[in-house]
Write a protein that holds these residues in place. Structure first.
Motif, short mmCIF file in Angstrom:
data_model
loop_
_atom_site.label_atom_id
_atom_site.label_comp_id
_atom_site.label_asym_id
_atom_site.label_seq_id
_atom_site.Cartn_x
_atom_site.Cartn_y
_atom_site.Cartn_z
N GLN A 114 35.42 35.11 36.44
CA GLN A 114 34.30 35.93 36.88
C GLN A 114 34.32 37.32 36.24
OE1 GLN A 114 36.18 34.06 38.80
NE2 GLN A 114 34.77 32.56 39.67
N GLY B 116 39.51 34.64 41.44
CA GLY B 116 39.06 34.07 40.18
C GLY B 116 39.18 35.09 39.07
N GLU C 155 38.96 28.27 38.34
CA GLU C 155 38.46 29.64 38.35
C GLU C 155 39.12 30.50 37.28
OE1 GLU C 155 35.94 30.24 40.03
OE2 GLU C 155 35.93 28.54 41.41
N LEU D 160 37.09 35.84 45.70
CA LEU D 160 36.02 34.84 45.88
C LEU D 160 35.82 34.53 47.35
CD1 LEU D 160 36.91 32.37 42.97
CD2 LEU D 160 35.41 34.38 42.92
N THR D 161 36.93 34.36 48.10
CA THR D 161 36.85 34.15 49.55
C THR D 161 37.94 34.98 50.20
OG1 THR D 161 38.36 32.25 49.57
CG2 THR D 161 36.02 31.78 49.25
#
Length: 591
Positions: free
Chosen positions: A369, A366, A329, A354-355
């Motif tokens: 992104q 990440g 990532e 991301l999570t």
């Protein structure tokens, strides 16, 4: 004179004996004898007891009942700072009378003669004795005990770790003898042993009152790399480094300092081993519980890199709240790389969530992104037919992998490297890390791959070769490589041809060798497979057979057409026959 008249003579004084001196010596001897009988019998090199009759900072005067008193240096009594007049002390008679007529005594030697027995007795009877700390030594102190130098280990000075040994030099303290080496007469003493029994009782009382979850005040007594020891008032507990703070701690000194008073909570304890596990961070709420409720996947956060691993980096976005940025990532690139190539511990970074799992207190982040995915509009930036400069990443047997930009890779097949050169391996053509010009041949968006070409940047020379190397035409070439099945000939007009051994025989019957430059006739030309078959022997064999009949043709025939026709008729390939038919048709038209 009046005073003298009042003096009366002794009635019994014997003037004759006085004047004649007949009895004087006898009286002196008797007097000396009588005087000596009133004194102690003193022998040299013996220990006797005396009484302190005077003392100052330099000297101690001792009466042993002899005709003179002995003087002993005060330094021999350093172990006993409470020495006073009237105290009984043991002394060693070194000399009854020195040059000055002085009795010479030593308290130190008297002590030494009896000290060994006394020290052994102190060990056997667990006796408390006094000693004078003379100096520092490696690992501890030197203590004068009964005149014998004993060793006091640093760990036996006190129950607490000692940070400054020098403050103990010159002090008189109580000790216990803990070890004696009879052979070498080495003595080890301890001050710590005197207070351990008392502390042990205190420990039992404190431990009996301990409860898990109990909050106590303690004093930081020692800081190690793995945690902090806290004195809870006679018993020690350990705050492990992981229980100092909800955040990561690399050095406990960042959180606490020596002698600092802190509140701690009891996490666990062992009645048998008397080990107490303490916590500091548990006194404050867990940071995950205080995390912003509105924080969600897709949000941007800032944090500091606290731990690095090959597979990723842990970023602390708040004390005790960390997220993992996996190496995959960190970049849109598909190349396997280490996370250290992108960031290091201490770096301040921005990332995208991301999570987010609040229950398990886990978060993944990440950074790639933050940039647009280059494959989203790949057709726009890298359309088929567009030309670019790429960087060589690595080789395979079938081609070269290149990178156009981070995350955009492409493959140049080995067949698309050169129009003319036969490349056996890509390493013959370029090097890893080098720049190479390419043209986009095909886009595979799903698998994120581009098919690229290098030779397509130039015109296909075989289009030109097709017009030059017609079957039957003769050209000059150089033999550049010899093989069992024939030779490779580099032609002057460009490109390479091949000749079998039977077509390499020269007019004198010898075989052509590598490096020779000769004339070659084109026997076959196949553009699709890039094949040019040549012959040197045909250049002279065909002329011998066909040049004379050719001269019988009409003089209107072009001279340069005659050998071409003859050569073609001598050929054996289908290509030669096709050309012959074409030439015949052209000639008939001309006639």
């Amino acid at each position: 004179m009046s005073d003298l008249k009042n003096v009366q003579p002794l009635e019994d004084f014997n003037w004759d004996e006085f004047e004649n001196g007949t009895n004087v010596n006898a009286n002196k001897e008797d007097l000396a004898k009588a005087y000596d009988e009133t004194l102690n019998k003193v022998s040299e090199r013996q220990v006797t007891e005396g009484t302190v009759i005077a003392l100052d900072k330099k000297e101690v005067i001792v009466d042993i009942g002899y005709k003179s008193d002995g003087i002993i240096p005060a330094s021999e009594f350093r172990y006993n700072p409470d020495l006073k007049i009237g105290d009984k002390v043991e002394v060693y008679v070194e000399n009854q009378e020195d040059k000055k007529g002085q009795l010479v005594l030593s308290h130190k030697k008297a002590r030494l003669t009896k000290s060994w027995d006394r020290i052994n007795s102190a060990l056997d009877n667990d006796e408390i004795i006094q000693g004078y700390i003379k100096s520092r030594t490696k690992g501890g102190m030197i203590v004068d005990v009964f005149g014998i130098e004993a060793f006091l280990p640093g760990s036996q000075i006190d129950v607490h770790p000692i940070r400054d040994y020098d403050v103990f030099v010159g002090k008189t303290m109580e000790f216990k003898v803990v070890k004696i080496n009879q052979e070498f007469r080495n003595v080890v003493v301890s001050h710590k042993a005197l207070i351990e029994a008392e502390l042990e009782a205190q420990k039992k009382e404190i431990i009996s009152k301990l409860e898990k979850g109990q909050i106590l005040e303690g004093t930081v007594k020692n800081i190690t790399s793995y945690g902090v020891f806290v004195d809870l008032g006679g018993v020690d507990g350990l705050v492990h480094i992981t229980d100092l703070s909800w955040g990561r701690v690399s050095d406990p000194h960042e959180v606490v300092s020596l002698d600092e008073k802190i509140n701690v909570v009891i996490l666990d304890f062992d009645d048998e081993k008397k080990r107490i596990a303490l916590g500091l961070k548990q006194l404050t709420p867990h940071p995950w519980d205080a995390l912003d409720e509105n924080l969600k996947v897709g949000d941007k956060v800032k944090g500091k890199v606290v731990v690095m691993a090959d597979y990723g980096a842990f970023v602390e976005i708040a004390p005790g709240v960390e997220g993992l940025i996996h190496v995959s990532e960190m970049s849109w690139s598909q190349h396997l790389r280490s996370a250290q190539d992108f960031m290091h511990v201490g770096d301040e970074v921005e990332a995208v969530i991301l999570t987010l799992d609040r229950e398990d207190r886990k978060m993944s982040l990440g950074i790639k992104q933050l940039k647009a995915d280059p494959w989203e509009d790949i057709e726009v930036k890298y359309p088929v037919g567009s030309k670019h400069t790429a960087k060589v990443r690595n080789f395979t047997n079938f081609g070269i992998f290149v990178e156009l930009e981070e995350g955009v890779d492409g493959l140049i097949h080995i067949s698309d490297l050169s129009w003319t050169k036969k490349v056996k391996h890509p390493s013959e053509f370029t090097t890893v890390g080098a720049a190479i010009d390419v043209v986009v041949l095909e886009i595979d968006k799903e698998n994120r791959r581009l098919s690229l070409g290098h030779k397509q940047l130039e015109e296909n020379p075989w289009d030109t070769y097709e017009t030059i190397y017609t079957p039957g035409s003769i050209h000059t070439g150089k033999i550049t490589e010899m093989m069992d099945k024939g030779a490779v000939i580099t032609l002057n007009e460009g490109g390479e041809g091949f000749a079998t051994p039977k077509h390499l025989v020269k007019e004198d019957g010898t075989q052509a060798q590598q490096g020779e430059e000769l004339e070659f006739k084109v026997i076959e030309f196949v553009k699709e497979t890039k094949r040019i078959i040549l012959s040197h022997s045909r250049t002279f064999e065909d002329v011998k057979d066909d040049v004379k009949p050719a001269r019988k043709h009409s003089t209107t025939q072009k001279s340069n057409d005659i050998p071409q026709i003859n050569n073609v008729t001598a050929g054996t390939s289908l290509g030669d026959l096709d050309v012959l038919a074409k030439l015949k048709a052209d000639m008939e038209k001309g006639e």
